[in-house]
Design a protein around this motif. Structure first.
Motif, PDB file in Angstrom:
ATOM      1  N   LYS A  76      33.968  43.374  34.192  1.00 18.31           N
ATOM      2  CA  LYS A  76      34.440  42.821  35.448  1.00 18.31           C
ATOM      3  C   LYS A  76      35.821  43.322  35.843  1.00 18.31           C
ATOM      4  O   LYS A  76      36.355  42.946  36.871  1.00 18.31           O
ATOM      5  CB  LYS A  76      34.502  41.291  35.346  1.00 18.31           C
TER       6      LYS A  76
ATOM      7  N   ASP B 199      27.379  46.319  38.885  1.00 21.09           N
ATOM      8  CA  ASP B 199      28.749  46.268  38.394  1.00 21.09           C
ATOM      9  C   ASP B 199      29.684  45.975  39.524  1.00 21.09           C
ATOM     10  O   ASP B 199      29.562  46.518  40.593  1.00 21.09           O
ATOM     11  CB  ASP B 199      29.139  47.644  37.838  1.00 21.09           C
ATOM     12  N   GLY B 202      35.080  41.522  39.103  1.00 23.08           N
ATOM     13  CA  GLY B 202      34.884  40.079  39.184  1.00 23.08           C
ATOM     14  C   GLY B 202      36.138  39.387  39.666  1.00 23.08           C
ATOM     15  O   GLY B 202      37.095  40.015  40.092  1.00 23.08           O
TER      16      GLY B 202
END
Lengths: 244, 208
Positions: A76, B199, B202
């Motif tokens: 992430k 992907d 985040g």
């Protein structure tokens, strides 16, 4: 004087002649050059010799570290681990803002490059970004399928410190055993998996990145520092011939 | 990548892994499930908890498998599974073999290639286990005898598969379809691909 440190001989004709750099032997950067049309030992055959030539370098008084830093990112974009190997004091006191900016930039770059490489790769081959080379240094990357990215920032010319069995180690092309890709792979499989993933305290969602000065550490988060990871990593890197 | 080389890889990895006592493993799991049943009383809730436990196990197992894959000759270039079928084979032949030492088969691919089944002949978790027959446990908790039939004893596997595949961007749903504890001749886990995640950066990326 040309000092050949290793020789690989091939039979077979070779055209033209490339000039071998004739300089004085100096420390320790290596350079490949192909030399053909050397004095022939056996009549009627041309030998193509690959010789190692040492180019002159100014001997610098400051100790030059080969490895500058290592970063580990998860899928992430969160930085899981980062470490600087540097001797200059200035760099250690970098602003917290700057440091996190830098990390975000590195991740962003790796991410975009991966997309790019993915679209450029021909069908059937696996895309993998190995390294990004700039004038100042090289960023070596290794990415696992689970999205973990390890990035190692080094100098452009890795210094081969140990020259045991001289000819082999000094053979221009970096030995596969000591290449950066192998090292990164090893860091992942032997050190990261063994120390971090297997640690009973490991929680992938809740990893505490080193807090910049002034910020309170969140209790209950998993800190990489509580594993052996950093120790083992340092040990491993020091054992590599290109690590100063 | 041929199926037999995956089997060999699984075998090779299994021999390299540190081993634990199989009975200890089975009995520990059994006592865990017993405690869960006692705490939650509702078998459906226990199933969810087992799935959750399995999920966190899977997240760690996948890194181990990927890191050891190189040694087993799977190699970086071929660990990229081209399609779900390859993934299924790796999970069953390499994964199950490497961690549990059992032979698992893959089959039952659906028409759209989005789901498959894993068949386990033997289940190391359920050695020494018997589910009580209906009517045997009418305690004061008022649990009906039928209830423990709803318990999916090996639901841990579902969680493990789900957790592991999540780390490689595949969101799946797993169910135990047939269970030897309930009288079937083999264990079957049905895995369905829900979506392929992409992907992306985040939240933490922006928060930092």
């Amino acid at each position: 004087r040309v000092t050949p440190l290793s020789r690989i001989q091939h039979r077979g004709g070779a055209g033209g002649t490339y000039l071998a750099q004739q300089r004085q032997l100096n420390y320790p950067h290596f350079f490949f050059s192909t030399v053909s049309h050397l004095p022939q030992k056996t009549p009627g055959s041309t030998r193509l010799e690959l010789q190692l030539v040492v180019t002159p370098r100014q001997f610098s008084l400051a100790v030059k570290m080969t490895v500058h830093a290592i970063h580990i990112f998860d899928r992430k974009g969160k930085t899981l681990f980062t470490k600087r190997y540097t001797t200059t004091k200035q760099q250690l006191m970098q602003d917290a803002e700057q440091v996190s900016e830098q990390r975000k930039l590195i991740f962003g770059m790796l991410f975009s490059l991966r997309e790019l490489v993915g679209s450029l790769t021909p069908e059937g081959e696996s895309p993998a970004l190995h390294s990004v080379k700039t004038g100042a240094g090289t960023l070596h990357c290794y990415e696992t399928i689970s999205g973990l990215r390890i990035a190692l920032y080094t100098n452009n010319n890795p210094v081969m410190n140990t020259l045991p069995g001289g000819a082999r180690a000094a053979g221009g092309e970096i030995n596969s055993k000591t290449s950066f890709q192998t090292a990164l792979k090893h860091i992942y499989s032997e050190i990261w998996v063994e120390c971090v993933v297997r640690s009973p305290l490991y929680r992938p969602e809740d990893i505490q990145v080193d807090p910049p000065e002034g910020r309170v550490k969140f209790p209950g988060r998993f800190d990489i520092k509580c594993t052996n990871f950093e120790l083992k990593l340092d040990e491993y890197l020091k054992s590599m011939p290109w690590f100063l | 990548m041929s199926s037999s080389s995956k089997a060999q890889a699984g075998q090779a990895l299994w021999s390299k892994m540190p081993k634990a006592n199989a009975e200890l493993f089975a009995l520990t799991y059994g006592s865990l499930v017993t405690e869960l049943v006692r705490d939650y009383e509702d078998p459906i809730e226990v199933n969810t908890q087992l799935d959750r436990i399995g999920h966190s196990i899977g997240v760690r197992c996948v890194d181990e498998l990927l890191s050891k894959a190189d040694l087993a000759g799977l190699g970086a270039s071929s660990t990229m599974c081209a399609n779900l079928r390859d993934t299924a084979e790796v999970v069953a032949k390499v994964g199950f073999r490497m961690f549990l030492g059992i032979q698992a088969e893959v089959g039952g691919f659906s028409q759209d290639q989005r789901s498959f089944s894993i068949y386990l002949q033997e289940n190391p978790l359920s050695t020494f286990v018997e589910l009580p027959a209906a009517g045997d446990d009418d305690y004061q908790y008022g649990a009906g005898g039928d209830d423990l039939r709803k318990l999916k004893y090996s639901n841990l596997y579902c969680g493990v598969i789900r957790g592991a595949l999540e780390q490689v961007n595949l969101k799946v749903e797993c169910n135990i379809v047939r269970d030897t504890l309930k009288g079937d001749e083999l264990n079957e886990i049905r895995v369905e691909l829900k979506e392929v995640l992409s992907d992306g950066a985040g939240d933490d990326y922006k928060e930092e």
